[in-house]
Design an enzyme around this catalytic site. Structure first.
Site, mmCIF file in Angstrom:
data_model
loop_
_atom_site.group_PDB
_atom_site.id
_atom_site.type_symbol
_atom_site.label_atom_id
_atom_site.label_comp_id
_atom_site.label_asym_id
_atom_site.label_seq_id
_atom_site.Cartn_x
_atom_site.Cartn_y
_atom_site.Cartn_z
ATOM 1 N N GLU A 68 1.024 -0.762 -0.004
ATOM 2 C CA GLU A 68 -0.065 0.018 -0.067
ATOM 3 C C GLU A 68 0.659 1.253 -0.185
ATOM 4 O O GLU A 68 2.050 1.420 1.209
ATOM 5 C CB GLU A 68 -0.522 0.008 1.241
ATOM 6 C CG GLU A 68 -2.014 0.915 1.613
ATOM 7 C CD GLU A 68 -2.687 1.228 2.372
ATOM 8 O OE1 GLU A 68 -3.314 0.066 2.499
ATOM 9 O OE2 GLU A 68 -3.203 2.228 2.983
ATOM 10 N N LYS A 250 -7.525 -0.930 11.386
ATOM 11 C CA LYS A 250 -7.116 -1.444 9.988
ATOM 12 C C LYS A 250 -5.696 -0.221 9.749
ATOM 13 O O LYS A 250 -4.934 -0.886 9.482
ATOM 14 C CB LYS A 250 -7.892 -1.317 8.686
ATOM 15 C CG LYS A 250 -7.740 -2.086 8.087
ATOM 16 C CD LYS A 250 -6.647 -1.116 6.621
ATOM 17 C CE LYS A 250 -6.584 -1.156 5.476
ATOM 18 N NZ LYS A 250 -5.850 -0.931 4.670
ATOM 19 N N ASP A 266 3.934 -14.708 11.919
ATOM 20 C CA ASP A 266 2.155 -15.112 11.542
ATOM 21 C C ASP A 266 1.364 -13.382 11.925
ATOM 22 O O ASP A 266 0.455 -13.771 12.833
ATOM 23 C CB ASP A 266 2.068 -15.984 12.702
ATOM 24 C CG ASP A 266 0.902 -16.773 12.037
ATOM 25 O OD1 ASP A 266 -0.727 -15.791 11.579
ATOM 26 O OD2 ASP A 266 0.149 -17.889 12.368
#
Ligand code: MEV
Length: 377
Positions: A68, A250, A266
């Site tokens: 992004e 987010k 992870d």
């Protein structure tokens, strides 16, 4: 001492030379073939470096793997503003993970509870035999508790200090090893045996202060205090509306996931833990960060807390040449799971602050695009 000055303006080869770490070697098909099934290729992502981070008084280059635009510029920009008042401070819990063994088919959970309590110490000893190599590294099983859930179901929860490992394999192996003994002792049937990704015993916290003046895109206008107030208004919206809180979080995870990927962690486990933790707040799902005005010192105070189950040993951290290079670049921050968790919390906070500032000032499209266009870094 890293030289952050005008890093963005250098050609790529000079940026790499300034870091003093080689990113030449990449994951080979042979190594990748050992990792997953049905391999056909590998997939590249841009790897960039966030600058200006000072964490617990130590400056550090922060590797971020992300597709992004503007995320790395935004983190660097806010880290630079935070460094004016000392940068980020962190506090990280011991690396405790928990695994659950589901219990079914007992008519007397009180009796099961007494049996687990009575045999607690011997179960911990048995667990630590399974975890012998972790015990040698200073970790191991710390606690075993019993929790009835309803008339038909209960869980045994096993808490393990995983030291520098993320802990999933350790815990899952342990759950499967302890289950037969628990069945034998209690007479109950065991069901699922697996770690919990809601690792709320393993919180990382970071905080910083941003001078009001640094929040104003046009410092001559002296709107910093007003922008700080709009940031707090935006934060309060996230506290009241889960629809805003999801987007707020987010933005935090933009930073955290990018460092997680660069360091071979992870990120699905991290995401699961972060959002489950965000939903445990008294008002339901809410923001992982907190903001308040400090008018006396003319600064915005910001802080973050979230679970961060990370590993700096094992798996891809040993096999992926570029992940290894990222750990090398991080120095002390890449050599312990707790130090890395503090750094990632600080990056999440910087990322959120940058988005909040842009939303409160010129708007996200204009603000982030200006950063992407390489102004003011
Ligand atoms: C975009 O990737 C992230 C933001 O939407 C976060 C936010 O709204 O706080 C800009």
């Amino acid at each position: 001492m890293p030289d952050f000055s005008r890093f963005y303006a250098l050609p790529i080869t000079e940026r790499v030379a300034r870091l003093g770490v080689s990113f030449e070697d990449n994951l080979s098909l042979e190594t990748a073939d050992q990792m997953v099934e049905n391999l056909v290729s590998t997939l590249e992502l841009p790897l960039g470096i966030a600058c200006h981070f000072v964490i617990n008084q130590k400056p550090v280059w922060v590797p971020m793997a992300i597709e992004e635009p503007s995320v790395i510029a935004a983190a660097s920009f806010m880290a630079k503003q935070a460094s004016k008042l000392g940068g980020f401070r962190t506090k990280v819990d011991e690396p405790i993970m928990m695994g659950q063994i589901q219990l079914l088919d007992s008519t007397d959970w009180d009796a099961v509870q007494s049996i687990i309590n009575k045999h607690h110490d011997e179960l911990v000893i048995q667990a630590n035999q399974v975890l012998a190599s972790l015990v040698k590294r200073g970790g191991g099983c710390k606690e075993i508790i019993f929790k009835p859930l309803n008339a038909k179901m209960a869980v045994v929860e096993v808490f393990v200090d995983c030291r520098d490992a993320m802990g999933a394999n350790l815990i899952n192996t342990l759950m499967e090893s302890l289950a037969p003994q628990i069945e034998l002792l209690t007479g109950a049937q065991t069901g699922f045996k697996i770690l919990s990704n809601l690792s709320d015993q393993r919180l990382a916290r970071a905080w910083c202060e941003i001078p009001y003046a640094s929040l104003d895109p046009n410092p001559t206008k002296d709107h910093g205090r007003e922008i700080a107030q709009r940031i707090v208004n935006g934060y309060e919206l996230a506290c009241l509306s889960p629809y805003r809180a999801a987007t707020h979080n987010k933005g935090i995870m933009n930073g955290i996931d990018a460092v997680a990927i660069a360091t071979g962690n992870d990120w699905r486990a991290i995401e699961a833990g972060a959002h489950a933790y965000a939903s445990q707040q008294p008002g339901g799902y809410g923001p992982l960060t907190h903001f308040e005005l400090d008018n006396k010192n003319a600064c915005l105070k910001a802080r973050i807390a979230l679970p961060l189950a990370l590993g700096v040993v094992g798996g891809i951290t040993q096999t992926h040449p570029r992940v290894k290079a990222c750990h090398k670049l991080l120095g002390d921050f890449g050599s312990s799971a707790q130090a890395l968790a503090g750094l990632m919390a600080a990056v999440g906070l910087a990322q959120n602050l940058a988005a909040m500032r842009a939303l409160a000032a010129e708007g996200i499209q204009q603000g982030h695009m200006a950063l992407h266009g390489r102004k003011s870094r």
